[in-house]
Design an enzyme around this catalytic site. Structure first.
Site, mmCIF file in Angstrom:
data_model
loop_
_atom_site.group_PDB
_atom_site.id
_atom_site.type_symbol
_atom_site.label_atom_id
_atom_site.label_comp_id
_atom_site.label_asym_id
_atom_site.label_seq_id
_atom_site.Cartn_x
_atom_site.Cartn_y
_atom_site.Cartn_z
ATOM 1 N N SER A 211 -11.994 0.864 -5.739
ATOM 2 C CA SER A 211 -11.452 1.355 -7.117
ATOM 3 C C SER A 211 -12.657 1.303 -8.315
ATOM 4 O O SER A 211 -12.565 0.797 -9.343
ATOM 5 C CB SER A 211 -10.147 0.842 -7.666
ATOM 6 O OG SER A 211 -9.428 1.508 -8.104
ATOM 7 N N ASP B 272 -4.282 0.467 -9.407
ATOM 8 C CA ASP B 272 -5.745 -0.078 -9.635
ATOM 9 C C ASP B 272 -6.010 -0.283 -11.390
ATOM 10 O O ASP B 272 -6.799 -0.884 -11.692
ATOM 11 C CB ASP B 272 -6.589 1.279 -9.262
ATOM 12 C CG ASP B 272 -6.133 1.770 -7.820
ATOM 13 O OD1 ASP B 272 -5.557 0.780 -7.244
ATOM 14 O OD2 ASP B 272 -6.632 2.629 -7.355
ATOM 15 N N GLY C 220 -16.898 4.861 -4.151
ATOM 16 C CA GLY C 220 -16.154 5.651 -3.280
ATOM 17 C C GLY C 220 -15.952 4.734 -2.145
ATOM 18 O O GLY C 220 -15.702 5.134 -0.985
ATOM 19 N N GLU D 207 0.822 -0.942 0.088
ATOM 20 C CA GLU D 207 -0.004 -0.088 -0.030
ATOM 21 C C GLU D 207 0.966 1.362 0.049
ATOM 22 O O GLU D 207 1.772 1.427 0.747
ATOM 23 C CB GLU D 207 -0.963 -0.016 1.426
ATOM 24 C CG GLU D 207 -2.260 0.751 0.969
ATOM 25 C CD GLU D 207 -3.298 -0.235 0.052
ATOM 26 O OE1 GLU D 207 -3.092 0.121 -0.980
ATOM 27 O OE2 GLU D 207 -3.623 -1.232 0.622
ATOM 28 N N GLU E 26 -6.611 10.506 -14.181
ATOM 29 C CA GLU E 26 -6.872 11.044 -12.854
ATOM 30 C C GLU E 26 -5.815 12.096 -12.462
ATOM 31 O O GLU E 26 -6.201 13.209 -11.495
ATOM 32 C CB GLU E 26 -6.516 9.854 -11.746
ATOM 33 C CG GLU E 26 -7.479 8.580 -11.895
ATOM 34 C CD GLU E 26 -8.250 8.225 -10.794
ATOM 35 O OE1 GLU E 26 -8.014 8.932 -9.753
ATOM 36 O OE2 GLU E 26 -8.756 7.029 -10.984
HETATM 37 C C1 GLA Z 1 -5.029 4.514 -4.176
HETATM 38 C C2 GLA Z 1 -4.333 4.759 -5.571
HETATM 39 C C3 GLA Z 1 -3.426 3.788 -5.727
HETATM 40 C C4 GLA Z 1 -2.442 3.446 -4.677
HETATM 41 C C5 GLA Z 1 -3.367 3.144 -3.495
HETATM 42 C C6 GLA Z 1 -2.640 3.133 -2.252
HETATM 43 O O1 GLA Z 1 -5.831 3.293 -4.629
HETATM 44 O O2 GLA Z 1 -5.359 4.846 -6.793
HETATM 45 O O3 GLA Z 1 -2.457 4.205 -7.000
HETATM 46 O O4 GLA Z 1 -1.596 4.296 -4.471
HETATM 47 O O5 GLA Z 1 -4.186 4.252 -3.377
HETATM 48 O O6 GLA Z 1 -1.652 2.070 -2.226
#
Ligand code: GLA
Length: 386
Positions: free
Chosen positions: A125, A171, A121, A33, A159
């Site tokens: 994702s 994601d 949300g 993460e 984004e």
């Molecule tokens: C969000 C972002 C990803 C990643 C995560 C954290 O989901 O879209 O790119 O950075 O947070 O791991």
């Protein structure tokens, strides 16, 4: 769940021609993460819930987009350089279309009708699912050969440039490239991927939505990214060969950490240790060592909570409660943080009791209601042909 035939029928009524049908999944990150934008390692899994796009080409360069989830309809012209932000959800669609064009692809205009099963949300994702499904639809209708990595990158640029979130690539790569039955191990520098099997006989993946979303999520996210860059700039004085935190070994970090301001030091420690945990976790999953994998999930949560400070009291409560329940293998917050979901590995025999007790105790502790999903792995984006 989305009724595909009803969606196609609705498209026919709305736009007057039969559509083609595309979909892309949401994802849950198992470990790794806030490492993707540090050139590090991640281990997401695409989920069996998707965003669907019914789509037909047009003879002009207009893109008309209707969302059944928002009950809204907008249009934009690909030849009109002036972009107006008409609705937050549309930015993901328009953003991916314009990003594809910016890298040299010429798209046809299209009519799109969108419906999603990915909770919006909720940390699974939904945004990447929307970008990748819409991007795949637009490319396919334009008869442009699709490179999945480029599609993921177009989603990421949408984004950055249209939504204002400086996210990494995890994601979008999961939505574009994952396979059912597997987690997707991704090296975010080389963009090499490897599928690692998830054995559903020995583990169930339970996602628990805290139903709390932090209002500052995206500005805090961007701030974390900047803090990592500051860390690299300072460490570079001692370690001139590094270009990202991915390059810093724990022993070098320990040697030079005193040079970093306290907050930056903790941010860097999270990323460096999380990269090591993710590499080890991938290995443990390959070797079916779920107990070790679960421990790494718990350590990841602690690090995100204490060093990276992207957890929330609700996510912490969910992990603490989960740890005490029979059958728990591992638990951690998942995704960007500041609210959203936890991911839990649970022994299959214990799932029902685990879900019921987690929901009840969470309500007692926080006075809030959690939403639980028994998640299965899904395939990356595709056109659905009957
Ligand atoms: C969000 C972002 C990803 C990643 C995560 C954290 O989901 O879209 O790119 O950075 O947070 O791991």
């Amino acid at each position: 769940m989305v009724d595909r035939q009803a969606l196609q029928q609705k498209f026919l009524e709305m736009f007057g021609s039969p559509p083609r049908l595309f979909r892309a999944p949401g994802r849950v990150n198992l470990i790794g993460e806030h490492t993707d934008y540090n050139d590090g390692f991640v281990l997401p899994m695409a989920i069996d819930r998707s965003t669907f796009v019914a789509a037909a080409p047009r003879s002009d360069r207009l893109v008309r987009v209707c969302s059944l989830d928002f009950n809204e309809r907008y249009a934009f012209d690909l030849d009109d350089a002036e972009r107006q932000s008409q609705a937050p959800w549309l930015d993901y669609v328009e953003g991916v279309a314009r990003s594809l064009e910016a890298c040299g692809v010429t798209l046809k205009g299209a009519d799109l009708l969108i419906q999603s099963e990915v909770p919006i949300g909720g940390g699974l994702s939904s945004s990447a699912a929307l970008e990748i499904s819409a991007g795949l639809a637009l490319l396919s209708l334009s008869e442009v050969a699709i490179d999945r990595v480029q599609l993921a990158q177009a989603g990421q640029r949408a984004e950055h440039d249209y939504v204002g979130a400086n996210i990494g690539l995890m994601d979008q790569m999961a939505a574009a490239l994952a396979h059912r039955g597997y987690a997707l191990f991704l090296d975010c520098r080389t963009l090499e991927t490897a599928d690692i099997a998830i054995d559903t006989q020995t583990t169930a993946v339970i996602v628990c939505d805290s139903n709390v979303k932090h209002a500052l999520a995206s500005s805090e996210y961007n701030k974390r990214r900047e803090e990592c860059e500051i860390g690299v700039a300072i460490l570079k004085k001692e370690l001139p060969q590094i270009t990202a935190l991915r390059d810093v070994r724990m022993k070098d970090f320990q040697r030079y950490q005193e040079q970093l301001p306290e907050v930056i030091r903790r941010r860097c420690r999270h990323v460096i240790s999380e990269n090591a945990r993710t590499l080890e976790a991938a290995q443990m999953l390959r070797q079916h060592n779920l107990a070790a994998f679960g421990q790494l999930m718990l350590q990841s949560h602690q690090s995100l909570r204490d060093d990276y400070e992207v957890s929330s009291s609700e996510l912490d409560a969910l992990v603490e409660i989960a740890r005490q329940l029979p059958g728990l293998i591992g638990a951690r917050m998942t995704g960007g943080g500041f609210g959203g979901c936890t991911v839990n590995f649970v022994e299959p025999f214990a799932v029902e009791h685990f879900c019921n007790t987690l929901a009840t105790r969470y309500q007692q502790v926080t006075k809030r209601t959690a939403t639980l999903y028994h998640i299965h792995s899904g395939d990356g984006a595709e056109e659905l042909k009957d």
